[in-house]
Design a protein around this motif. Structure first.
Motif, mmCIF file in Angstrom:
data_model
loop_
_atom_site.group_PDB
_atom_site.id
_atom_site.type_symbol
_atom_site.label_atom_id
_atom_site.label_comp_id
_atom_site.label_asym_id
_atom_site.label_seq_id
_atom_site.Cartn_x
_atom_site.Cartn_y
_atom_site.Cartn_z
ATOM 1 N N PHE B 8 59.411 -22.958 52.808
ATOM 2 C CA PHE B 8 59.445 -23.269 51.373
ATOM 3 C C PHE B 8 59.039 -22.060 50.529
ATOM 4 C CE2 PHE B 8 57.179 -24.870 47.620
ATOM 5 C CZ PHE B 8 58.181 -25.625 47.013
ATOM 6 N N PHE B 10 58.737 -18.849 51.501
ATOM 7 C CA PHE B 10 59.606 -17.685 51.707
ATOM 8 C C PHE B 10 60.959 -17.857 50.987
ATOM 9 C CE2 PHE B 10 57.224 -16.218 55.653
ATOM 10 C CZ PHE B 10 56.683 -15.132 54.982
ATOM 11 N N GLU B 11 61.396 -19.089 50.948
ATOM 12 C CA GLU B 11 62.680 -19.314 50.273
ATOM 13 C C GLU B 11 62.537 -19.081 48.762
ATOM 14 O OE1 GLU B 11 65.650 -19.466 51.011
ATOM 15 O OE2 GLU B 11 66.424 -20.051 49.036
ATOM 16 N N ILE B 12 61.372 -19.496 48.233
ATOM 17 C CA ILE B 12 61.154 -19.220 46.806
ATOM 18 C C ILE B 12 61.153 -17.712 46.555
ATOM 19 C CG2 ILE B 12 59.450 -19.371 44.942
ATOM 20 C CD1 ILE B 12 58.684 -22.118 45.974
ATOM 21 N N ASN B 14 62.448 -15.480 48.498
ATOM 22 C CA ASN B 14 63.794 -14.984 48.799
ATOM 23 C C ASN B 14 64.717 -15.174 47.609
ATOM 24 O OD1 ASN B 14 66.062 -14.136 50.311
ATOM 25 N ND2 ASN B 14 66.628 -16.300 50.564
ATOM 26 N N PHE B 15 64.645 -16.331 46.983
ATOM 27 C CA PHE B 15 65.538 -16.596 45.859
ATOM 28 C C PHE B 15 65.190 -15.712 44.659
ATOM 29 C CE2 PHE B 15 66.973 -18.766 42.074
ATOM 30 C CZ PHE B 15 68.279 -19.030 42.403
ATOM 31 N N LEU B 16 63.903 -15.547 44.422
ATOM 32 C CA LEU B 16 63.516 -14.695 43.291
ATOM 33 C C LEU B 16 63.952 -13.254 43.510
ATOM 34 C CD1 LEU B 16 59.952 -16.131 42.508
ATOM 35 C CD2 LEU B 16 62.109 -16.525 41.281
ATOM 36 N N VAL B 17 63.803 -12.812 44.775
ATOM 37 C CA VAL B 17 64.271 -11.449 45.087
ATOM 38 C C VAL B 17 65.781 -11.361 44.916
ATOM 39 C CG1 VAL B 17 64.530 -9.773 46.940
ATOM 40 C CG2 VAL B 17 62.341 -10.912 46.605
ATOM 41 N N LEU B 18 66.469 -12.390 45.393
ATOM 42 C CA LEU B 18 67.918 -12.389 45.244
ATOM 43 C C LEU B 18 68.323 -12.392 43.760
ATOM 44 C CD1 LEU B 18 70.776 -12.645 46.433
ATOM 45 C CD2 LEU B 18 70.471 -15.125 46.382
ATOM 46 N N LEU B 19 67.582 -13.168 42.989
ATOM 47 C CA LEU B 19 67.867 -13.206 41.546
ATOM 48 C C LEU B 19 67.699 -11.827 40.931
ATOM 49 C CD1 LEU B 19 68.377 -14.713 38.905
ATOM 50 C CD2 LEU B 19 65.947 -15.305 38.843
ATOM 51 N N LEU B 21 67.772 -8.910 42.486
ATOM 52 C CA LEU B 21 68.753 -7.960 43.020
ATOM 53 C C LEU B 21 70.135 -8.177 42.393
ATOM 54 C CD1 LEU B 21 67.772 -7.967 46.800
ATOM 55 C CD2 LEU B 21 67.480 -6.107 45.170
ATOM 56 N N LEU B 22 70.540 -9.446 42.307
ATOM 57 C CA LEU B 22 71.852 -9.705 41.701
ATOM 58 C C LEU B 22 71.862 -9.304 40.230
ATOM 59 C CD1 LEU B 22 72.968 -13.114 43.247
ATOM 60 C CD2 LEU B 22 73.664 -10.814 43.866
ATOM 61 N N PHE B 25 71.989 -5.409 40.366
ATOM 62 C CA PHE B 25 73.150 -4.713 40.944
ATOM 63 C C PHE B 25 74.493 -5.391 40.664
ATOM 64 C CE2 PHE B 25 69.646 -3.419 43.781
ATOM 65 C CZ PHE B 25 69.707 -2.058 43.585
ATOM 66 N N LEU B 26 74.462 -6.627 40.174
ATOM 67 C CA LEU B 26 75.743 -7.301 39.947
ATOM 68 C C LEU B 26 75.952 -7.702 38.486
ATOM 69 C CD1 LEU B 26 78.337 -8.424 41.147
ATOM 70 C CD2 LEU B 26 77.150 -10.588 41.538
ATOM 71 N N TYR B 27 74.979 -8.431 37.954
ATOM 72 C CA TYR B 27 75.223 -8.978 36.618
ATOM 73 C C TYR B 27 75.285 -7.886 35.551
ATOM 74 C CZ TYR B 27 74.003 -13.306 39.013
ATOM 75 O OH TYR B 27 73.965 -14.350 39.887
#
Lengths: 229, 248
Positions: B8, B10-12, B14-19, B21-22, B25-27
């Motif tokens: 739970f 780590f997923e939080i 993970n998602f914040l890191v993904l947010l 990073l995206l 590098f993407l948005y």
């Protein structure tokens, strides 16, 4: 299901769902970096596709929160992208959808829960934001609190239940009927993965939009120049 | 179905890191690309509007030029029409003048022809009259008419001015009084006597007459001496009359 499997890493138990989610994060990050560099190599179909998808998501957010879409769009877009990819991971043989794990969906639901309050407090302030729990009457405060908990639980369990049931149904059909028979069910899996991702993101957007709408209503009520007063 | 706290949390994360990073590098690049496309579109739109404005201005200028050209065309057409009218009037005036001159010339020519025809008619009438008179006089000629003509000759001699009578006298005297008398028919003695006496009295000397007969004289006589000739016959009178008519 997947929560029973995993491995130990540096003294921590890493579940397969978490590992898959981390892999998805790495994959999306690598893709984002590559796409970000590829975007400015002149006109190309990939750039047009990326701009179209992002504009589509941005317009969807703008329709709900027109004043705050620039702040909200990254969160909702990330939710859509992550949930879609996570849902579709279950189609890969040997892998399971991370969203079929309650811990993952609960984490996402908690992020949505926290995001609603984060955006509300950020744009209205803590005092004014908390006031909306007392409106229109303080009697409704318990119901507001119960609503906050239940909709977060519903958000987590809806995604978890749908994805887990899909995988289990496919597994059962595969065990009973044999090879290639679950293919229609896998097609349904694709549709269901897209629909569930869309629902998860839209619900998150609506929750955030509701909080910001309450903020806007409170701002209008507190404003002395409000023509409705 | 259980909730793993580690997954739970780590997923939080993970998602914040993904947010992050995206978003990093993407948005942002996609948004920048969209903004760039919007700017390009806006520039293209401004350029199109600018070109449209230029085209409108050029169109308006062209219309103004066309209108000015049409006005110039109308002005030149009016001017040309005026010149044509003036030239037409001048040509018509010249033609009218020329026609008037031609008319006058034709009138003069017609008058001349009419005059010539009239003269010819008069000459013809005179000839006819002479012929008619000659035939008539030939029918009425005779000794009586001869006597009358002799009497007329003598009376005319008497009426001559003195100078002419002297001239006749001198010329008769140079011929020694010999006078040739030509008559249409033979004169009788009485006529000869009267003639000789009359001539002698008028010329102032005795004359000697020699008589000859000439039928073409119709009636009367012709007296001649030297260069002088006295005509008292119808043939010479008709000839005089004919000559006079020819000179009219």
């Amino acid at each position: 299901m997947s929560e029973t499997s995993g491995f130990m890493l540096a003294g921590f138990y890493i579940s397969n769902a978490l590992f898959t989610a981390l892999c998805i994060t790495l994959l999306l990050t690598a893709g984002a970096i590559w796409l970000g560099r590829y975007l400015f190599n002149g006109e190309n179909n990939l750039r047009t596709l990326a701009e179209s998808i992002y504009s589509m998501m941005q317009n969807a957010v703008r329709e709900v929160v027109p004043q705050y879409y620039e702040q909200v769009t990254p969160l909702i877009a990330t939710l859509w992208i992550f949930v879609v990819v996570a849902n579709l991971t279950g189609l890969i043989p040997g892998l399971h959808s991370p969203t079929a794990d309650l811990s993952i969906t609960s984490a996402l639901a908690v992020i949505v829960f926290l995001s609603v309050h984060w955006f509300g407090i950020r744009h209205l302030g803590l005092k004014h934001y908390l006031q909306h729990y007392l409106s229109p009457s303080p009697i409704l405060l318990p119901f507001h609190l119960i609503s906050e908990v239940t909709r977060t639980l519903a958000l987590a369990i809806r995604l978890f239940g749908n994805m887990m049931s899909l995988e289990m149904a496919a597994l059962l059909v595969l065990l009973v009927a044999g090879f290639l028979v679950p293919v229609p069910l896998l097609m349904l899996h694709i549709i269901e993965a897209l629909v569930q991702a869309y629902i998860f993101g839209v619900l998150a957007l609506l929750y955030i939009g509701t909080a910001l709408e309450n903020n806007q209503a409170l701002q209008n009520n507190n404003s002395p120049q409000n023509p409705q007063e | 179905m259980s909730l793993d706290p580690l997954t739970f949390i780590f997923e939080i994360l993970n998602f914040l890191v993904l947010l992050w990073l995206l978003k990093r590098f993407l948005y942002k690049p996609v948004q920048a690309a969209i903004n760039q496309r919007r700017e390009d579109l806006q520039k293209a739109m401004q350029l199109a509007q600018q070109r449209e404005a230029q085209a409108s201005a050029a169109m308006q200028q062209h219309q103004q030029a066309l209108q000015a050209w049409q006005q110039e065309q109308a002005r030149r057409e009016a001017e040309l029409n005026t010149q044509l009218n003036q030239q037409r009037e001048q040509v018509m005036a010249a033609i009218a003048a020329s026609a008037e001159v031609e008319k006058q010339r034709l009138n003069a020519l017609a008058a001349q022809e009419q005059k010539t025809a009239q003269a010819a008619l008069q000459h013809k009438a005179a000839r006819n009259a002479l012929q008619l008179s000659a035939r008539l006089l030939q029918r009425v000629s005779g000794p009586e008419l001869d006597s009358l003509l002799i009497t007329m000759l003598l009376e005319d001699l008497q009426k001559l001015p003195a100078q002419q009578r002297n001239h006749l006298h001198d010329s008769a005297q140079q011929q020694q009084g010999r006078i040739l008398i030509e008559s249409a028919r033979p004169l009788n003695a009485q006529q000869c006597t009267a003639l000789q006496q009359g001539l002698s009295a008028q010329l102032g000397l005795d004359v000697q007459c020699n008589y000859q007969e000439r039928a073409d004289l119709i009636s009367g006589l012709r007296a001649s001496w030297g260069a002088d000739v006295l005509h008292a016959n119808l043939a010479d009178e008709l000839a005089f009359f004919h000559t006079g008519l020819m000179h009219v």
